[in-house]
Structures are given as C-alpha cells and as structure tokens.
Design a protein around this motif. Structure first.
Motif, PDB file in Angstrom:
ATOM      1  N   ALA A 261      64.245  12.893  37.207  1.00  0.00           N
ATOM      2  CA  ALA A 261      64.658  13.628  36.085  1.00  0.00           C
ATOM      3  C   ALA A 261      65.131  14.949  36.489  1.00  0.00           C
ATOM      4  CB  ALA A 261      63.238  13.725  35.171  1.00  0.00           C
ATOM      5  N   LEU A 262      64.635  15.558  37.401  1.00  0.00           N
ATOM      6  CA  LEU A 262      65.293  16.920  37.860  1.00  0.00           C
ATOM      7  C   LEU A 262      66.779  16.795  38.253  1.00  0.00           C
ATOM      8  CD1 LEU A 262      62.378  18.379  39.943  1.00  0.00           C
ATOM      9  CD2 LEU A 262      63.020  19.378  37.614  1.00  0.00           C
ATOM     10  N   ILE A 263      66.842  15.650  39.048  1.00  0.00           N
ATOM     11  CA  ILE A 263      68.052  15.469  39.566  1.00  0.00           C
ATOM     12  C   ILE A 263      69.135  14.854  38.577  1.00  0.00           C
ATOM     13  CG2 ILE A 263      69.436  13.731  40.952  1.00  0.00           C
ATOM     14  CD1 ILE A 263      67.318  13.578  42.848  1.00  0.00           C
ATOM     15  N   ALA A 264      68.576  14.330  37.688  1.00  0.00           N
ATOM     16  CA  ALA A 264      69.545  13.836  36.176  1.00  0.00           C
ATOM     17  C   ALA A 264      70.006  15.263  35.600  1.00  0.00           C
ATOM     18  CB  ALA A 264      68.959  12.962  35.642  1.00  0.00           C
ATOM     19  N   SER A 265      68.937  16.306  35.439  1.00  0.00           N
ATOM     20  CA  SER A 265      69.387  17.221  34.790  1.00  0.00           C
ATOM     21  C   SER A 265      70.494  18.126  35.501  1.00  0.00           C
ATOM     22  CB  SER A 265      68.037  18.154  34.518  1.00  0.00           C
ATOM     23  OG  SER A 265      67.645  18.527  35.589  1.00  0.00           O
ATOM     24  N   VAL A 266      70.240  18.105  36.843  1.00  0.00           N
ATOM     25  CA  VAL A 266      71.259  19.028  37.974  1.00  0.00           C
ATOM     26  C   VAL A 266      72.487  18.368  37.680  1.00  0.00           C
ATOM     27  CG1 VAL A 266      71.857  19.337  40.250  1.00  0.00           C
ATOM     28  CG2 VAL A 266      69.640  19.740  39.289  1.00  0.00           C
ATOM     29  N   LEU A 267      72.551  16.878  37.751  1.00  0.00           N
ATOM     30  CA  LEU A 267      74.009  16.328  37.738  1.00  0.00           C
ATOM     31  C   LEU A 267      74.540  16.311  36.297  1.00  0.00           C
ATOM     32  CD1 LEU A 267      73.107  13.227  39.954  1.00  0.00           C
ATOM     33  CD2 LEU A 267      74.294  15.215  40.403  1.00  0.00           C
ATOM     34  N   GLY A 271      71.556  21.518  34.996  1.00  0.00           N
ATOM     35  CA  GLY A 271      70.552  22.119  35.789  1.00  0.00           C
ATOM     36  C   GLY A 271      69.860  23.436  35.627  1.00  0.00           C
ATOM     37  N   TRP A 272      69.731  24.367  36.418  1.00  0.00           N
ATOM     38  CA  TRP A 272      68.714  25.635  36.226  1.00  0.00           C
ATOM     39  C   TRP A 272      69.612  26.561  35.291  1.00  0.00           C
ATOM     40  CZ3 TRP A 272      71.730  29.697  38.041  1.00  0.00           C
ATOM     41  CH2 TRP A 272      72.611  29.164  39.089  1.00  0.00           C
ATOM     42  N   GLY A 273      70.944  26.337  35.538  1.00  0.00           N
ATOM     43  CA  GLY A 273      71.731  27.541  34.804  1.00  0.00           C
ATOM     44  C   GLY A 273      71.742  27.597  33.231  1.00  0.00           C
ATOM     45  N   TRP A 290      66.721  37.599  38.040  1.00  0.00           N
ATOM     46  CA  TRP A 290      65.901  36.940  37.220  1.00  0.00           C
ATOM     47  C   TRP A 290      65.959  35.576  36.821  1.00  0.00           C
ATOM     48  CZ3 TRP A 290      68.017  35.354  32.795  1.00  0.00           C
ATOM     49  CH2 TRP A 290      69.087  35.763  32.392  1.00  0.00           C
ATOM     50  N   MET A 291      67.206  34.924  36.982  1.00  0.00           N
ATOM     51  CA  MET A 291      67.561  33.517  36.830  1.00  0.00           C
ATOM     52  C   MET A 291      66.471  32.955  38.042  1.00  0.00           C
ATOM     53  SD  MET A 291      69.077  32.423  34.476  1.00  0.00           S
ATOM     54  CE  MET A 291      69.494  30.763  35.077  1.00  0.00           C
ATOM     55  N   ASN A 292      66.157  33.250  39.110  1.00  0.00           N
ATOM     56  CA  ASN A 292      65.447  32.618  39.950  1.00  0.00           C
ATOM     57  C   ASN A 292      64.066  32.288  39.215  1.00  0.00           C
ATOM     58  OD1 ASN A 292      67.080  32.383  42.162  1.00  0.00           O
ATOM     59  ND2 ASN A 292      66.621  34.528  42.859  1.00  0.00           N
ATOM     60  N   VAL A 293      63.622  33.086  38.356  1.00  0.00           N
ATOM     61  CA  VAL A 293      62.262  32.898  37.528  1.00  0.00           C
ATOM     62  C   VAL A 293      62.676  32.053  36.438  1.00  0.00           C
ATOM     63  CG1 VAL A 293      60.464  34.003  36.356  1.00  0.00           C
ATOM     64  CG2 VAL A 293      61.415  35.025  38.377  1.00  0.00           C
ATOM     65  N   VAL A 294      63.662  32.472  35.719  1.00  0.00           N
ATOM     66  CA  VAL A 294      63.773  31.389  34.409  1.00  0.00           C
ATOM     67  C   VAL A 294      64.438  29.956  34.796  1.00  0.00           C
ATOM     68  CG1 VAL A 294      65.122  31.562  32.322  1.00  0.00           C
ATOM     69  CG2 VAL A 294      64.393  33.564  33.124  1.00  0.00           C
ATOM     70  N   GLY A 295      65.137  30.185  35.916  1.00  0.00           N
ATOM     71  CA  GLY A 295      65.834  28.832  36.291  1.00  0.00           C
ATOM     72  C   GLY A 295      64.777  27.698  36.217  1.00  0.00           C
ATOM     73  N   PRO A 296      63.709  27.782  37.108  1.00  0.00           N
ATOM     74  CA  PRO A 296      62.829  26.973  37.295  1.00  0.00           C
ATOM     75  C   PRO A 296      62.303  26.337  36.025  1.00  0.00           C
ATOM     76  CG  PRO A 296      62.671  28.165  39.049  1.00  0.00           C
ATOM     77  CD  PRO A 296      63.590  28.930  37.983  1.00  0.00           C
ATOM     78  N   LEU A 297      62.084  27.502  35.078  1.00  0.00           N
ATOM     79  CA  LEU A 297      61.596  26.852  33.629  1.00  0.00           C
ATOM     80  C   LEU A 297      62.656  26.106  32.730  1.00  0.00           C
ATOM     81  CD1 LEU A 297      59.797  30.161  32.517  1.00  0.00           C
ATOM     82  CD2 LEU A 297      58.831  28.439  33.532  1.00  0.00           C
ATOM     83  N   THR A 301      62.004  22.333  31.627  1.00  0.00           N
ATOM     84  CA  THR A 301      62.279  21.852  30.216  1.00  0.00           C
ATOM     85  C   THR A 301      63.116  20.481  30.250  1.00  0.00           C
ATOM     86  OG1 THR A 301      62.053  24.359  29.631  1.00  0.00           O
ATOM     87  CG2 THR A 301      62.833  22.710  28.051  1.00  0.00           C
ATOM     88  N   LYS A 302      64.212  20.828  31.043  1.00  0.00           N
ATOM     89  CA  LYS A 302      65.244  19.745  30.796  1.00  0.00           C
ATOM     90  C   LYS A 302      64.349  18.344  31.599  1.00  0.00           C
ATOM     91  CE  LYS A 302      69.240  22.412  30.978  1.00  0.00           C
ATOM     92  NZ  LYS A 302      70.286  23.086  31.673  1.00  0.00           N
ATOM     93  N   MET A 303      63.649  18.735  32.546  1.00  0.00           N
ATOM     94  CA  MET A 303      62.946  17.353  33.166  1.00  0.00           C
ATOM     95  C   MET A 303      62.112  16.800  32.220  1.00  0.00           C
ATOM     96  SD  MET A 303      59.908  17.433  35.809  1.00  0.00           S
ATOM     97  CE  MET A 303      58.859  17.488  34.271  1.00  0.00           C
ATOM     98  N   MET A 304      61.233  17.655  31.263  1.00  0.00           N
ATOM     99  CA  MET A 304      60.499  17.273  30.413  1.00  0.00           C
ATOM    100  C   MET A 304      61.280  16.223  29.293  1.00  0.00           C
ATOM    101  SD  MET A 304      57.286  17.455  31.367  1.00  0.00           S
ATOM    102  CE  MET A 304      56.275  17.660  30.017  1.00  0.00           C
ATOM    103  N   LEU A 305      62.363  16.674  29.067  1.00  0.00           N
ATOM    104  CA  LEU A 305      63.150  16.003  27.972  1.00  0.00           C
ATOM    105  C   LEU A 305      63.574  14.666  28.566  1.00  0.00           C
ATOM    106  CD1 LEU A 305      64.668  16.498  25.227  1.00  0.00           C
ATOM    107  CD2 LEU A 305      66.751  17.003  26.479  1.00  0.00           C
TER     108      LEU A 305
END
Lengths: 351, 211, 393
Positions: A261-267, A271-273, A290-297, A301-305
């Motif tokens: 799910a992470l990879i799909a959200s990246v592709l 992704g984190w952006g 600060w994107m290094n903190v917000v990015g993973p969140l 979120t996208k992964m959960m979706l």
C-alpha cells in the motif's frame, strides 16, 4: 532522517537507526491493519463487534494474540524437511523488510535512495514466492504442497501485470527512483494547473487498477487466496505451521499488505508529498525540513486508504478458481497493461 | 402439474406391471388412498425394476432396503439379564403381500411425471441370501445395496463393490438382522421402560383425555 | 433432454480425450497421480464425511465418498423404542431442520392408526416445518459463501437464523431438537405473541434473501465458480434419487409438498415451486434461495388462517399402532425424507427404514466429481448440500 543524521552520527549508529526504523515501518502498519481492518472493520461488516475485552475497544487484542502464539508449541511434522520448513517463514518476512528499504517517507527520510528503486522493488517482492513455495514443499503435507504450487503459479502470473503496470509510471516520470517519482508527481501540473500536482492515479488510472489487482494477488488476499483457501486446502502452505512460525507468516502477510500500500501510494498517489506549488517549492532541495515529520504521516494516511480497499475487497468477495485466475492474468491484465504502456508512450512523445 | 394420484391409477399400475411380467408378480396390495405394494419373484427382481423404469416411467429411485421378518429373540431388549429368557412367539409373519422367507427385499421407485410410487418386495432365499443388483437399471441403487449388504447380509449379484458403507471392514454380523443383539440393551436395563407404564392413580382405561 | 444429453456426452468425450493426452504426457514425464483425503476432518465437509480423491495435478480422476464416521444406527434403535420415544432420536438426523424430521414419522404412525391431527395442529405443524426449513437453508446460503471463500455471508446467515431459532424455541422449547410433534397432534399450542413476532421475522428473512442475492448471487466470481460446474442432467438426478432442490435444479418439477395429499396445510397457501433447467451448482443454490422466499410466504399466509380448536386429537395414552406398513415422505429442507414403518401391533415399530435425502444426494458424488478441479469439489459438495447426520443416520 538518515540524511539528516548522517552528518553527526557514526556509521554503526546510522545502521542501527535504519534497522529500528525498518522494523517500525514494517510492524506498525501491520499491527494497525490487523487491528483496524481485520479485527474491527471486518467485524462491523459482519454485524458483530469484534474484540472488545483486551484494552479499550479491544485495541490490545493483537498483543494478546501475539502472546498466545508465542506460548504455543513449535511443531514440526515428522517427515518435514526440517531446515527448510523452519526457514520458510523468515524468507517470507525478509522480503517484506527488503521491500520497505526503498520506500521514501520524506524528502530526507529514506532508508536507501538509489536510482533503480522500482526495479529493485519488483525484484525483491518475488522473494516471498520462494518462501511460500518451500513452505508448501517442506511441510510434507499434500494440502500444503497444492497451496505452495498454486502460490508459485499465481505469483509468477501476477508479477508480469504488476511490472507492466509500473512501466507506465516509469515512462511518465522518466525515472526509476522512487524519490524522483514522488517529486515528479508533486511538482507536476495538469495542463498548466499545478494546484494538485499531477498524481499518476489520474493519468495512469488503468495502471493503478491493474497494479492493485496484482497486489491483491501478490498478497494472496481474496479473491485470489487460492494458496490459502481455508475451505479447500485448510490454509494451504500455512497448514502445518504453529506458534511463532505461524505468527511470522501472519505478520508477513499484513506487513506486506502495508508495504505494498505504501509503494502504491508512492507510485500513484504522490507518496509523502503535498503539491509543491502550495509552498512554492520547485525541486526536492527546496522542500522544507518539517516535511520529514509530516511526510510519514501523509504516507500512513494514504497507506490506510489503500489497505482499506485491499481489505474491503478481501472481506466481500468469493474466491476465483486457479485456472480462472491464470486466464484473467494472461488474457485480460497483460494485454490491457501492454495497451496502457503503448498509449502512455505515444502521449509522452506527443506532449 | 400432475393430479394427486388416486386409487384407479394405483390399480392400473398393478395391472400394467402384471401385463409386463406376468406370473412373476406374485401378490399385490392396493390400499385405498394410501399406497401400492407388489411382491415379485426373486428371479424377476431386476426385470421388475427394468420394466418399471423403462416401460412404465418410474424413473425416480427412492430407496432400497430389506426387512427381517423374524421376531427378535431379544424382544425390546428390556429383559432382566439375570432372569432366564422369557418365552417368545417366534413365528415369522410377513406383512403386506405375504412371503415365504425370513428376509425380504423392499424397494420403492416413483414416477416423476405421475408423482406416484410403488413399493416392491421380493423374497430372499434363506439358503444363499442373494438377489440381482439393481445398478444396471438404477445407478443410484449402488449405495443402498452396499448398506443392505452390510446391514442384512444380503448379497447382490452384479454389484461391483460390496464394501461396507458404515461399519469397519472387519465388523462381524449384520446389525439390522433381528438376531443381532443390541448390546447397549443387553448390558444395562433400559430406563425408558418407565415411559409406557400406566400412571398411578390416573385413569386406568386406555383412552387418555387428550387436551 | 436430448440436448442436455448430447452436451454431457460432448463433455465426457472431451474429458476422456484430455485424460488420454494427459496420460501420454504423464508416461513421458513419469508423473504420478496423488491421492488426496478430503476429510474426515475438513472444513468443507461440515461433519465427518471423507472424500478420497485421486488427483492428476488439480484435476480429479476418481473420487469416492466414504461415510460412516457418524453412523448411529437409528434404524436398529427404533426397533427397541416406543413410538413416542422415536421422535427424540430422529430429531438428530438432519440437525439443522429437526422439526421437519419428526413430521413424516408421526404422519406414518398416524396413518397406521388411522387418526388425523386436528386442523389447528396441522396448521401449526406446517408453520414449524417451514420455519425449520428456513433455519436450515438460510445457514446453507451463508455457508455457501464460506465454501467459496467469502466470509461475510455466513455471519449474516447466523444473524437472521437466530430470529428463526428463537421462534422455534418460543413455540417448542428447543432450539435444535424440539421433539414437539406427537402422534395425534402437538405437545402444546403456540405461545402468545408468536404470530406477530413471526411476521416481523419473516420480513427480516426476505430482507436477508435480498442481501444474499446482491452480495453473493450477483457476484461475477460466484457465478464463474458455480455456473456450468457439477452439471447433473435430469435422468441422472432421477436415477440416483436426488431430491429436493437438487432435483428441481435439474428441471424436474416435483415438490412433495404439492404433489401428494398429506394432512398438512401446504395446500392452503399460495406458493410456487421453482425449477431451473441448468442442473449446475448455481441452479441448486438459486433454487434454495427461492425456496426460502417461498417458505416465508407460506408461513405468512398460514399465520393469517390458523383455525381454532384443539391441537391434539383423541389418542390412547398408551400408543399401540395396529399391524401394517406405511410409507410417508415429505419435502424436507434437504430433500425427500421418508419413513417406511412396519408395525406388528406393538408399542414400538417392528422395522423403520429411514430414507434420508442426503444419502441419495451424496451418492451421485462419484459420478459428478469426475474430471473437476479440486476447488470445484468444494463447490459441488456445498451446492449438493448435505448434513452428515442425514447421510449416516
């Protein structure tokens, strides 16, 4: 985080941090998916409450389950190939860790960042097939063997549509580096309007659908769960595993779901952006820290979706038959993804 | 939708069958508003089935079994095991359509068009309990004949595979024969006997007051 | 019928040709077949049925069910029991629709005694009969999903079946084994509020049928898994004595509730016997779905017209059944269930032949499983729908 820390940390500390980060990145999504989707969402879909006793709303149920599994006897069938039998769950889990290594979580929050990231991702994702195949073979159980063979046939069949679906993204982004793919999506624009970036789910929608179907098959989730097939093969390649080794399979199953799910959200989902135009960023170097903190969140979120979609399908669909699955892969998914590549390439040249 | 079958139809079945197999139809009973029984000779057991299926349209195979007409030497299994065994009537009385042997075959086939069934009986020779198999006519008779074989010890000529259906392969005896004791009743008196004793102090006539 | 037969012939020929070519390949590669034991402990055999299947790859070359893991010898046991005691035994034959098991036996005994239950008892019997059919078949509809890999329908089935079981419990005192039917009538009258409650539940059940139809029967994967799988043509179905929905799915318009005169109340309601021309797994499942709907309709209509009067006819306190033989069969949830009762004028039956539906329904399995794939074994077994107690008795 690694690039930030690289300046003032010795190599061993960096490595340690990467390993710990990897464990968190694998286990946290797995635990969340198991609790939120497997325990709770599935229960609500089936008009029941799910676990309610362990912790508030049963949130500690997974801890209890892990404790239960760890206590159980580690049984090896008498005629099993012992060494291979024992190593198989680890092989499956290792492929999950290898996968998460290339996933970028922020402008500097990555484990490794190398140019052929997509290529590497597709290569190591098939390592789990080996684990499943040897688990099926080494169990000395006919059901397991059937399950292992089904898994091998199925995962090889769905590897191809997955690769072909990603080719469209690679053509559009012009790079195989996952970090660059994220940047290309967020810095991009749709016909000159850059308020949303250019997430490839819009332009590569066909590719996204094929990729998600292939992921579903790769994860052996219903409707492609023939290798497990509780009602036919009594859990297939997992039949003979108990205790800790079953737990390893279990974690690998849901961790891999999370990582895919992470990879799909990246592709496909950027992704984190967040769209760079919102903050007048242009390249990755101009992105704020600060994107290094917000990015993973954002990633989670996208992964959960996406994991929600994977699990939703899993809980509502019946299962294909093995030959129908192969027919679907070779006669539908592969031709469609080839057409998708051609159209993408033509449009890429045209614009 | 066919009519609910009547007695004229049942009588016609018997007449038709007699026309086909002649003297092999030994006896018949048509109970008004109920059912029809025929008894055929042992040699015509399969032929009867063939005629019924192919000539008369009884295409639905319902069941096949046997009856052991010998009264059980153990009664209802309610004897006191310590007392000497009581005297029992051991004359063999067959039911409808009579008969000459202790074991009788019992089969039932039905017509899916007329929705009427016929019960077929035939004597099983005491010497070698063998009758022809129905499998060439009704493939579904296979399992029923296996069951009858293990339960009554009746062999079926032409049956490919008379393995035991339910019991272990090395099981001895044929449980549904009347001389096979029900061991559970032999070792312990049956408490259910209380159920049929007249209620003390109640009305001692047999006509209970049903509510 | 000829078209189906030629279709079957073509299928058989194609299968034989495929087998021949496979055999050649196998000789060259020296691959061996594999014997797979499905059961006795296997999730798909709900109970302890065992299927011995000879496989070539995933294709079944030969399959044979092996039963007897649950044989309880009811036919022998009835010979040492009195008539009222027998119903407690035969409750356990088809344990999902227990009340329906009692009815044909009681009817056979009543036929021998030449008595008939009062109209009110007949009515209530029919209502309870149909309720047990709903309880039985609704679980089938849920279980079907599990066999095919969809876990959600079974919980819906359990949810709504619970209401029906509550009704049966309210009326009879037993959820699973009511033992409520008596020779000459019923043990008790209906409890207060039963009629209104039943109406509400029937509405829920119709809702459940719609849900299942949307969730499962409309699903393309479900259809591709069941359509054209396990085709049983009409003449084969009749020869093997398949009954109930399995027979009607093969295109035989025959329902024992409609096509024989029994002292029951089915003819007082307006309902439809569904048939399907295909004879495949999908047809069997679809017929059962429609049957639940029809059952709810029957119950609804019968609730409107329950006659007043006693629920028990005048019967002797000690029941002695006159000498004679009787055969009564009814359209039970699983198919035709009949009792051939031989009486010698005694307190108990002299011999009882229990003709249970699943025994015949499963006897077709060696025929129908030839040449299918392993997953289809599960589909076909699920669609034939057996209860193990009904096979082994």
């Amino acid at each position: 985080m690694n690039a930030l820390l690289a300046a003032d940390l010795p190599y061993w500390a960096q490595s340690l941090l990467r390993v710990l980060g990897g464990i968190v990145a694998v286990l946290l999504p797995a635990g969340t998916i198991v609790y939120v989707f497997l325990f709770k969402m599935m229960s609500f879909m089936q008009s029941r409450l799910g676990p309610m006793e362990a912790g508030p709303y049963g949130s500690l149920q997974l801890v209890a389950e892990v404790g239960k599994w760890l206590q159980k006897e580690d049984i090896t069938p008498e005629r099993a190939d012992r060494f291979i039998f024992k190593i198989a769950p680890l092989v499956v889990l290792v492929s999950t860790f290898l996968l998460v290594a290339v996933v970028p979580f922020g402008p500097d929050a990555w484990f490794t960042n190398f140019e052929a990231g997509v290529f590497y991702m597709l290569a190591v994702s098939s390592v789990s097939v080996l684990g499943i195949l040897i688990a099926g073979w080494a169990s000395a159980n006919k059901y397991s063997l059937l399950g292992g063979l089904r898994a091998a046939g199925q995962l090889i069949a769905y590897e191809l549509p997955m690769v072909l679906a990603v080719v469209g993204v690679i053509i559009q982004a012009g790079t195989m580096n996952l970090q660059q793919i994220v940047v290309a999506q967020n810095a991009g624009s749709i016909f000159g309007w850059n308020g949303l970036g250019n997430p490839y789910i819009l332009t590569q929608f066909v590719g996204f659908i094929i990729f998600m179907i292939a992921v579903q098959a790769e994860l052996t989730q219903t409707p492609f769960d023939m290798p497990i097939a509780e009602s036919e093969l009594v859990s297939g390649y997992m039949t003979e595993y108990s205790g800790f080794r079953f737990l390893t399979f279990f974690i690998a199953e849901f961790a891999t779901a999370g990582v895919f799910a992470l990879i799909a959200s990246v592709l496909f989902l950027g992704g984190w952006g967040i769209p760079f135009a919102w903050f007048d960023w242009s390249t990755i170097d101009s992105v704020d820290d600060w994107m290094n903190v917000v990015g993973p969140l954002i990633m989670v979120t996208k992964m959960m979706l996406l994991a929600f979609i994977i699990m939703w399908v899993r809980f509502s669909y019946p299962r294909f038959r093995e030959d129908q699955l192969q027919r679907f892969a070779w006669k539908v998914l592969v031709p469609v993804s080839l057409v998708n590549i051609m159209v993408t390439a033509i449009l890429k040249v045209a614009f | 939708m066919a009519e609910i079958p009547g007695d004229t139809l049942r009588q016609r079945i018997v007449d038709d069958l007699r026309a086909h197999i002649g003297a092999d139809l030994i006896d018949s009973v048509v109970k008004p508003g109920d059912d029809v029984w025929v008894r055929v000779s042992t040699s015509a057991w399969r032929e009867t089935a063939r005629v019924l299926r192919h000539e008369m349209g009884f295409d639905y195979f319902c069941f096949l079994s046997a009856i052991d007409w010998m009264p059980s030497p153990y009664g209802k299994g309610e004897d006191d095991p310590t007392a000497p065994p009581p005297e029992r009537d051991d004359t063999i009385r067959q039911g409808y359509t009579g008969g000459d042997t202790r074991l009788q075959m019992l089969g039932r086939v039905t017509s899916s068009a007329l929705h009427v069934g016929v019960n077929i009986k035939c004597d099983v020779p005491d010497a070698d309990a063998t009758v022809d198999s129905w499998i060439p006519v009704y493939a579904g008779a296979n399992w029923h004949e296996r069951e009858t074989h293990e339960m009554f010890g009746i062999s079926f000529a032409g049956h490919p595979d008379l393995r035991n259906m339910y019991l272990p392969t090395d099981f001895e005896g044929h449980p549904l024969r009347k001389d096979f004791p029900l061991l559970a009743r032999m070792v312990k008196p049956w408490p259910g006997i209380v159920d049929v004793e007249p209620l003390p102090g109640g009305d001692n006539d047999e006509e209970g007051d049903a509510e | 019928m000829t078209s189906t037969e030629s279709l079957i012939d073509r299928r058989q020929m194609a299968y034989i040709a495929a087998q021949a070519s496979d055999a050649r390949v196998n000789v060259e590669l020296e691959t061996e077949g594999m014997t797979l034991n499905i059961g006795p402990q296997h999730p798909a055999t709900h109970g302890t049925l065992r299927i011995i299947a000879r496989l070539d790859g995933e294709q079944v070359v030969w399959a044979e069910p092996s039963c007897g893991y649950m044989h309880r010898g009811y036919e022998k046991l009835t010979e040492v029991r009195t008539y009222p005691q027998v119903t407690a035994l035969i409750n356990r034959i088809d344990w999902l629709g227990s009340f329906a098991n009692e009815v044909p036996f009681i009817l056979a005994a009543e036929k021998l005694m030449e008595i008939e239950a009062p109209p009110r008892a007949q009515h209530i019997r029919t209502i309870l009969f149909e309720l047990s059919r709903i309880a039985n078949v609704s679980l089938f509809l849920g279980d079907l999903g599990v066999q095919l890999g969809a876990v959600t329908p079974v919980f819906m089935a359990f949810r709504d079946r619970e209401y029906v079981l509550n009704l049966i419990e309210a009326a009879t005192g037993g959820r699973f084994h009511p033992n409520f039917d008596r020779i000459g009538g019923l043990k008790d009258d209906l409890p207060a509020g039963f009629v209104d409650e039943t109406r509400v539940v029937m509405k829920k059940l119709r809702n459940f049928c719609d849900e299942i139809e949307n969730l499962l029967f409309g699903n393309e994967i479900f259809q591709s898994r069941t359509r054209g799988i396990g085709v049983i043509p009409k003449d084969v179905a009749l020869q093997y004595g398949l009954s109930g929905a399995n027979l009607r799915a093969s295109g035989v318009d025959w329902d024992l509730r409609r096509d024989q005169s029994l002292p029951m109340a089915w003819n007082k309601a307006d309902w439809k016997v569904w048939t399907h021309p295909d004879g495949d797994s999908f047809a069997r499942c679809w017929i059962r779905l429609q049957e639940v709907r029809e059952s709810t309709r029957i119950v609804d209509q019968l609730l409107d017209s329950i006659p007043s009067g006693p629920v028990m006819a005048k019967v002797p306190r000690i029941i002695k059944v006159p000498e004679g033989e009787a055969w009564v069969s009814t359209e039970n949830p699983l198919g035709e269930m009949g009792y051939y009762v031989v009486s010698k004028g005694d307190l108990g039956p002299f011999r009882t032949k229990i003709r249970s539906a699943s025994f015949n329904n499963i006897s077709v399995v060696p025929w129908v499983l030839k040449g299918v794939y392993v997953p289809d074994i599960i589909t076909i077994l699920a669609s034939l729908y057996f209860i193990l107690g009904d096979i082994d008795r």
